[in-house]
Motif scaffolding. Structure first.
Motif, PDB file in Angstrom:
ATOM      1  N   GLU A 171       0.844  -1.198   0.000  1.00 21.92           N
ATOM      2  CA  GLU A 171       0.000   0.000   0.000  1.00 21.92           C
ATOM      3  C   GLU A 171       0.881   1.252   0.000  1.00 21.92           C
ATOM      4  O   GLU A 171       1.916   1.289   0.656  1.00 21.92           O
ATOM      5  N   LEU A 172       0.471   2.255  -0.738  1.00 20.41           N
ATOM      6  CA  LEU A 172       1.191   3.527  -0.791  1.00 20.41           C
ATOM      7  C   LEU A 172       0.961   4.264   0.525  1.00 20.41           C
ATOM      8  O   LEU A 172      -0.145   4.715   0.796  1.00 20.41           O
ATOM      9  N   LYS A 173       2.012   4.370   1.337  1.00 15.75           N
ATOM     10  CA  LYS A 173       1.837   4.963   2.668  1.00 15.75           C
ATOM     11  C   LYS A 173       2.774   6.117   2.974  1.00 15.75           C
ATOM     12  O   LYS A 173       2.536   6.874   3.896  1.00 15.75           O
ATOM     13  N   GLY A 186      -6.079  10.065   2.294  1.00 19.50           N
ATOM     14  CA  GLY A 186      -5.182   8.971   1.953  1.00 19.50           C
ATOM     15  C   GLY A 186      -4.573   8.279   3.152  1.00 19.50           C
ATOM     16  O   GLY A 186      -4.136   7.138   3.054  1.00 19.50           O
ATOM     17  N   VAL A 214      -1.755   8.880   4.474  1.00 22.56           N
ATOM     18  CA  VAL A 214      -0.333   8.652   4.258  1.00 22.56           C
ATOM     19  C   VAL A 214       0.522   9.428   5.257  1.00 22.56           C
ATOM     20  O   VAL A 214       0.091  10.430   5.814  1.00 22.56           O
ATOM     21  N   ASP A 241       7.796   6.033  -0.411  1.00 21.26           N
ATOM     22  CA  ASP A 241       7.363   5.107  -1.462  1.00 21.26           C
ATOM     23  C   ASP A 241       7.307   5.824  -2.802  1.00 21.26           C
ATOM     24  O   ASP A 241       7.530   5.217  -3.854  1.00 21.26           O
ATOM     25  N   TYR A 279      -5.216  11.202  -4.250  1.00 26.29           N
ATOM     26  CA  TYR A 279      -4.618  10.013  -3.633  1.00 26.29           C
ATOM     27  C   TYR A 279      -4.840   8.781  -4.502  1.00 26.29           C
ATOM     28  O   TYR A 279      -3.908   7.999  -4.735  1.00 26.29           O
ATOM     29  N   ASP A 280      -6.054   8.582  -4.992  1.00 31.97           N
ATOM     30  CA  ASP A 280      -6.326   7.422  -5.858  1.00 31.97           C
ATOM     31  C   ASP A 280      -5.477   7.469  -7.123  1.00 31.97           C
ATOM     32  O   ASP A 280      -4.977   6.446  -7.590  1.00 31.97           O
ATOM     33  N   CYS A 319      -2.021   6.401  -6.237  1.00 37.30           N
ATOM     34  CA  CYS A 319      -1.986   4.947  -6.025  1.00 37.30           C
ATOM     35  C   CYS A 319      -1.921   4.204  -7.355  1.00 37.30           C
ATOM     36  O   CYS A 319      -1.150   3.246  -7.502  1.00 37.30           O
ATOM     37  N   ARG A 320      -2.701   4.639  -8.324  1.00 33.38           N
ATOM     38  CA  ARG A 320      -2.671   3.999  -9.659  1.00 33.38           C
ATOM     39  C   ARG A 320      -1.309   4.163 -10.309  1.00 33.38           C
ATOM     40  O   ARG A 320      -0.776   3.226 -10.908  1.00 33.38           O
ATOM     41  N   TRP A 331       1.539   4.641  -8.756  1.00 30.70           N
ATOM     42  CA  TRP A 331       2.486   3.836  -7.976  1.00 30.70           C
ATOM     43  C   TRP A 331       2.368   2.359  -8.332  1.00 30.70           C
ATOM     44  O   TRP A 331       3.371   1.673  -8.528  1.00 30.70           O
ATOM     45  N   ASP A 332       1.137   1.870  -8.436  1.00 32.96           N
ATOM     46  CA  ASP A 332       0.926   0.472  -8.835  1.00 32.96           C
ATOM     47  C   ASP A 332       1.513   0.228 -10.226  1.00 32.96           C
ATOM     48  O   ASP A 332       2.140  -0.794 -10.470  1.00 32.96           O
TER      49      ASP A 332
END
Length: 129
Positions: A4-6, A29, A31, A52, A117-118, A121-122, A124-125
């Motif tokens: 998870e992006l933290k 988020g 984070v 991250d 934030y979403d 996350c995308r 980062w994934d």
């Protein structure tokens, strides 16, 4: 399964933008956010923080975002951290130049705070985190 992006390092010189992003990423988020207000501060703080992902403004006084990016890539431990540029100058040619440097993505300003934030996350994934 991806982690998870933290932990995000955020570099932004504009106080109003910085406040919005800080609120969104920490509240929505959840984070841990390490904030720098200029490039020199970012170069001092980011290696110790071990984020991250790095969210990096392009236009800043002193050292601009692409220069901070290049210097981070020379630092042990920072070379593989995905970097996302944020910029008001989001013409295709400019965005392509940031991606050619090795950035994971470019987010244009103004941005939608509710989806930031979403979106990160995308990215980062997709960066293989």
């Amino acid at each position: 399964m991806a982690r998870e992006l933290k932990r995000i390092a955020y570099v932004e010189d504009e106080p109003d933008i910085r406040a919005v992003v800080e609120l969104v990423l920490t509240t929505l988020g959840g984070v841990e956010l390490d904030v720098s207000t200029d490039g020199a501060e970012a170069l001092r703080r980011i290696p110790a923080f071990g984020p991250d992902l790095i969210l990096l403004d392009v236009m800043m006084p002193g050292m601009h975002g692409p220069e901070v990016f290049r210097r981070l890539r020379e630092m042990p431990g920072c070379a593989v951290i995905p970097v996302v540029f944020m910029t008001a100058k989001a013409q295709r040619q400019e965005c392509d130049s940031y991606l050619d440097l090795g950035a994971a993505a470019v987010i244009p300003k103004p941005f939608d705070p509710m989806t930031l934030y979403d979106q990160l996350c995308r990215i980062w994934d997709g960066a293989g985190a």
